[in-house]
Write an enzyme that holds these catalytic residues in place. Structure first.
Site, mmCIF file in Angstrom:
data_model
loop_
_atom_site.group_PDB
_atom_site.id
_atom_site.type_symbol
_atom_site.label_atom_id
_atom_site.label_comp_id
_atom_site.label_asym_id
_atom_site.label_seq_id
_atom_site.Cartn_x
_atom_site.Cartn_y
_atom_site.Cartn_z
ATOM 1 N N PHE A 12 -27.263 87.511 112.436
ATOM 2 C CA PHE A 12 -26.448 86.428 111.893
ATOM 3 C C PHE A 12 -26.254 85.297 112.899
ATOM 4 O O PHE A 12 -26.758 84.184 112.723
ATOM 5 C CB PHE A 12 -25.115 87.033 111.433
ATOM 6 C CG PHE A 12 -24.033 86.055 111.099
ATOM 7 C CD1 PHE A 12 -24.293 84.906 110.368
ATOM 8 C CD2 PHE A 12 -22.724 86.298 111.497
ATOM 9 C CE1 PHE A 12 -23.284 84.002 110.057
ATOM 10 C CE2 PHE A 12 -21.705 85.414 111.181
ATOM 11 C CZ PHE A 12 -21.988 84.261 110.471
ATOM 12 N N TYR A 143 -16.248 100.773 118.717
ATOM 13 C CA TYR A 143 -16.947 99.492 118.848
ATOM 14 C C TYR A 143 -16.259 98.548 119.835
ATOM 15 O O TYR A 143 -16.919 98.026 120.752
ATOM 16 C CB TYR A 143 -17.116 98.825 117.483
ATOM 17 C CG TYR A 143 -17.742 97.447 117.557
ATOM 18 C CD1 TYR A 143 -19.092 97.289 117.864
ATOM 19 C CD2 TYR A 143 -16.983 96.301 117.325
ATOM 20 C CE1 TYR A 143 -19.670 96.032 117.942
ATOM 21 C CE2 TYR A 143 -17.549 95.042 117.402
ATOM 22 C CZ TYR A 143 -18.895 94.911 117.709
ATOM 23 O OH TYR A 143 -19.457 93.662 117.791
#
Length: 324
Positions: A12, A143
């Site tokens: 992205f 994460y």
């Protein structure tokens, strides 16, 4: 001429960076293993791009790609808090081992500067808004722990080896090309695609959780500015990349629904494990150090994003929707 390497170039943000660099005539090399990136995100770049199908976990291949590079934009990651909660090992290997391999490859190749895509999720759910870079990180899920470990590695290589590293903590980046059809997709992309398909979107929690949603062009601007800033202003430092505004998920849903003519209210599901309740950034440090000034606001960014998803032929084809 400066040679730039973008890791995760087919993803992205990486693809937006690639298009911006090529548009201004720069020499661009790209690295991606295409596990989440899409080759079509690079359409139109053609011979302007030196593309390498390489996994960051392959240290020798990464070191080879780094040869002759001046500046690295390290965008590659196995993203998503929920994915890391469900499967922590793959994201650990990609985000920590991969970042270490890149730094070692960059060090051996004499790369001058590395601009690292960090994450605002490092702040966790601690009290105090807006988030300021001097706050102690309190990451929750795997994460953000992994992305914070990458920050610490970047700072270590700046202090020990003199590499000009800079960390940009992204706050909820959104815009065209964000994957809309994965369980781990960004909330904007998922809302838009589901409404276009006639599927009722779900908001996890009460919807009053707020985010500092940041249009992708602002993130690209921050990267380019950080890559060009004097070393004494950025080396070894961490900066927020956001807009300094907070918008709730309910507000976001309402605006997207209005733009798409979607008449239904959202469904609400249980709060997801590892999610941060709120985010809001202080962006004064980035403004002072390298002139960052977000130019695309929340509603304009949403308008551009919705327009792209409604007209992108490949997205419509993949979703089984007719061309508008």
């Amino acid at each position: 001429m400066t040679t730039y390497l973008i890791t995760g170039i087919a993803g992205f943000i990486g693809s937006h960076l690639a298009h911006a660099l090529v548009a201004r005539g720069d020499r661009v090399r790209g690295l991606d293993n295409f596990s989440t990136g899409r080759l079509r995100n690079l359409n139109g770049l053609g011979h302007c791009l030196d593309l390498h199908d390489v996994d960051l976990r392959n240290a020798d291949a990464v070191a080879e790609v780094c040869q002759g590079v001046d500046v690295i934009f390290h965008q590659a990651a196995l993203p998503s808090v929920p994915r890391s909660v469900k499967e922590p090992r793959p994201s650990h290997e990609a985000n920590i081992d991969g970042t270490f391999n890149l730094l070692e490859g960059a060090r051996a190749a004499g790369v001058k500067r590395v601009v690292y895509a960090a994450s605002s999720s490092a702040y966790g759910n601690q009290p105090g808004f807006p988030r300021v870079e001097t706050m102690a990180p309190q990451p929750i899920a795997p994460y953000p722990v992994q992305k914070l470990a990458g920050e610490l590695y970047m700072q270590s290589y700046a202090r020990v080896y003199g590499m000009e590293t800079v960390c940009l903590r992204y706050f909820n980046i959104f815009g065209p090309r964000q994957v809309p059809d994965s369980p781990y997709s960004g909330i904007m992309a998922k809302f838009i695609l589901q409404m276009m398909q006639g599927v009722q979107p779900v908001i996890f929690g009460d919807g009053e959780q707020g985010r500092d949603f940041t249009y992708v062009d602002n993130a690209v601007q921050a990267n380019l500015l950080a890559a060009a800033a004097p070393a004494e202003k950025i080396a070894g430092r961490v900066f927020n990349v956001a807009t300094g505004e907070r918008h709730t998920l309910n507000e976001t849903y309402r605006i997207i629904a209005e733009q798409l003519g979607w008449p239904h209210p959202p469904q609400h599901g249980p709060v997801r494990a590892g999610d941060v309740r709120d985010s809001l950034a202080d962006i004064s440090a980035a403004r002072e150090a390298f002139g960052y000034d977000p130019r695309v606001g929340f509603e304009e960014g949403l308008r551009r994003t919705v327009a792209w998803y409604r007209t992108d032929p490949q997205t419509l084809h993949d979703a089984g929707l007719p061309l508008e």
